[in-house]
Design a protein around this motif. Structure first.
Motif, PDB file in Angstrom:
ATOM      1  N   ASN A  25       3.464  11.169 101.238  1.00 48.17           N
ATOM      2  CA  ASN A  25       3.260  10.806 102.636  1.00 48.17           C
ATOM      3  C   ASN A  25       3.573   9.355 102.967  1.00 48.17           C
ATOM      4  O   ASN A  25       4.333   9.078 103.894  1.00 48.17           O
ATOM      5  N   ARG A  26       3.032   8.401 102.206  1.00 50.74           N
ATOM      6  CA  ARG A  26       3.097   6.996 102.608  1.00 50.74           C
ATOM      7  C   ARG A  26       3.201   6.082 101.389  1.00 50.74           C
ATOM      8  O   ARG A  26       2.191   5.646 100.848  1.00 50.74           O
ATOM      9  N   TYR A  28       4.016   0.496 105.792  1.00 55.36           N
ATOM     10  CA  TYR A  28       5.003   0.246 106.831  1.00 55.36           C
ATOM     11  C   TYR A  28       6.033   1.357 106.995  1.00 55.36           C
ATOM     12  O   TYR A  28       6.819   1.316 107.939  1.00 55.36           O
ATOM     13  N   MET A  29       6.079   2.314 106.103  1.00 54.98           N
ATOM     14  CA  MET A  29       7.098   3.353 106.210  1.00 54.98           C
ATOM     15  C   MET A  29       6.599   4.659 105.617  1.00 54.98           C
ATOM     16  O   MET A  29       5.781   4.663 104.691  1.00 54.98           O
ATOM     17  N   ASP A  87      11.354   7.784 105.277  1.00 51.73           N
ATOM     18  CA  ASP A  87      12.044   6.510 105.481  1.00 51.73           C
ATOM     19  C   ASP A  87      12.232   5.758 104.165  1.00 51.73           C
ATOM     20  O   ASP A  87      13.271   5.124 103.942  1.00 51.73           O
ATOM     21  N   PHE A  88      11.241   5.812 103.305  1.00 50.83           N
ATOM     22  CA  PHE A  88      11.304   5.101 102.027  1.00 50.83           C
ATOM     23  C   PHE A  88      12.429   5.642 101.150  1.00 50.83           C
ATOM     24  O   PHE A  88      13.302   4.894 100.692  1.00 50.83           O
ATOM     25  N   PHE A  89      12.437   6.954 100.917  1.00 50.05           N
ATOM     26  CA  PHE A  89      13.453   7.528 100.028  1.00 50.05           C
ATOM     27  C   PHE A  89      14.834   7.543 100.688  1.00 50.05           C
ATOM     28  O   PHE A  89      15.848   7.460 100.001  1.00 50.05           O
ATOM     29  N   LEU A 134       4.713   1.002  97.089  1.00 48.24           N
ATOM     30  CA  LEU A 134       6.105   0.922  96.657  1.00 48.24           C
ATOM     31  C   LEU A 134       6.913   0.337  97.809  1.00 48.24           C
ATOM     32  O   LEU A 134       6.848   0.833  98.935  1.00 48.24           O
ATOM     33  N   TYR A 135       7.716  -0.708  97.510  1.00 55.24           N
ATOM     34  CA  TYR A 135       8.463  -1.407  98.545  1.00 55.24           C
ATOM     35  C   TYR A 135       9.933  -1.520  98.150  1.00 55.24           C
ATOM     36  O   TYR A 135      10.240  -1.984  97.040  1.00 55.24           O
TER      37      TYR A 135
END
Length: 412
Positions: free
Chosen positions: A81-82, A86-87, A91-93, A121-122
């Motif tokens: 999920n998160r 911030y994303m 959006d992250f993957f 994770l950023y």
């Protein structure tokens, strides 16, 4: 800081996208204004990154009763999920996969608390990888430490981290450490496509009027007379309305070839085929439907999953299994797996037929099928069902006769 005193011995620069484009007229060298303006290139990266992002990365566990989704694990909600405040996970993957397809590799910083628990994770951009091959940072746990220099955000400030504290997703690699991006092999194709689109844009902005040369047919040698003739032409020429009135004594001759003579559409199609083939994306996704029918599209989609996407999923799973899960987690049977069933969403009729077949053959419990169809559990739906008329082949060849038991009947 100890990293400032390190002597550089073996460095790998993996952020070399700025030297890809240097046209005569000067295309912008920023990332989103160079090759991303080529629609085929952008479309391929968008298709791959979107397909990877929409498949959730789940935490599962091997148990004595089979595999189960480990919703109680701390990483489950973070990965599904998160990953950070911030994303979303999509959006992250999507960001990581788009960067990997464009730059050749991508990375994410692993943030842990004082207890070693992963809290975020950023996405980061790798600037340099330093391999300590002389043992300056030799420790008991790591024989040859690797230090990563990276940037995060738009401030351009550089930071350092240990290689085990980042998730590093590589593309095509020959040595297992450095990656080569697809656009390097497509440089000529992308250059040609971008030049062709700019030519087409200029042609349309000129009202589909090609360049032309205006020649003076009369022989005037006097400079004053030539100046008067030029002024007369300037008064009669309208650049705003794209109307050229040819005065007496002048002739107009076109300079450019027509799009048909230059086989413009054929060359554009060849560029599209080259780009989609290099990325491993089926051509029907580009709108090229020649030679495709429903069966061919289905086979092309399966090939796209197996040959292009599966290696991306596997790399994400293996990197996460080693760096996100602890050794204790792995010993307890926990592992990460991408749920690729999200790529194949059937219509309700097909899904119902598949679930009925699975329930009737004892593969799926009735309640599992009911959940997939959006129904509540049934009180008797947690047991597997089998056809009563089926038996092993060995019993058919060697039937077992069970004698009937007789019960003694007592007289009244």
């Amino acid at each position: 800081m100890i990293f400032d005193k390190l002597e550089k011995r073996d460095t790998v620069d993996v952020n070399d996208w700025k030297d890809v484009y240097s046209f005569e007229k000067g295309y912008d060298t920023t990332m989103f204004n160079s090759c991303f303006q080529e629609s085929d290139y952008f479309k391929c990266i968008k298709i791959i990154s979107s397909d990877v992002a929409k498949v959730p990365l789940l935490v599962k566990q091997h148990t004595e009763n089979g595999e189960r989704i480990a919703k109680e694990h701390p990483l489950f909600d973070l990965l599904k999920n998160r990953p950070n405040p911030y994303m979303s996970a999509v959006d992250f993957f999507k960001s990581l996969e788009a960067t990997r397809q464009h730059n050749g590799d991508s990375a994410s910083l692993i943030v842990r608390n004082i207890r070693g628990k992963v809290t975020g994770l950023y996405p980061i951009n790798i600037v340099e990888i330093l391999i300590d091959d002389v043992g300056l940072l030799k420790t008991k746990k790591v024989v040859m430490p690797i230090v990563v220099t990276y940037t995060c955000g738009k401030d351009g400030q550089q930071y350092t981290a240990r290689y085990e504290d980042i998730l590093h997703f590589k593309g095509f690699t020959l040595d297992g450490m450095t990656s080569m991006c697809v656009r390097k092999s497509l440089k000529t194709t992308l250059d040609t496509n971008i030049s062709a689109k700019n030519y087409q844009k200029e042609l349309f902005s000129n009202g589909l009027t090609s360049k032309a040369v205006v020649q003076l047919t009369s022989d005037i040698k006097d400079e004053k007379e030539l100046k008067k003739t030029q002024e007369k032409f300037n008064r009669m020429y309208s650049s705003k309305g794209r109307i050229l009135t040819v005065p007496a004594g002048y002739s107009v001759q076109p300079l450019n070839l027509s799009l048909t003579d230059a086989e413009f559409s054929v060359l554009r199609k060849m560029g599209t085929v080259d780009t989609f083939t290099a990325f491993g994306v089926p051509l029907y996704m580009a709108g090229i439907l020649e030679g495709y029918n429903n069966n061919a599209m289905e086979q092309a989609t399966l090939s796209f999953l197996n040959d292009t996407l599966q290696v991306e999923f596997t790399s994400i799973e293996q990197e996460g299994n080693y760096k996100l899960l602890t050794e204790t987690d792995r010993k307890n049977g926990y592992y990460l797996e991408s749920d690729t069933t999200y790529l194949f969403k059937q219509d309700s009729k097909t899904l119902t037929a598949i679930l009925i077949s699975q329930v009737q053959n004892g593969i799926t419990r009735p309640n599992e099928a009911r959940r997939k169809l959006g129904y509540d559990d049934d009180i008797n739906g947690d047991e597997l069902l089998l056809h009563s008329g089926m038996m092993p082949l060995s019993m058919v060849l060697n039937p077992v006769v069970v004698p009937l038991t007789t019960q003694e009947v007592k007289p009244v």
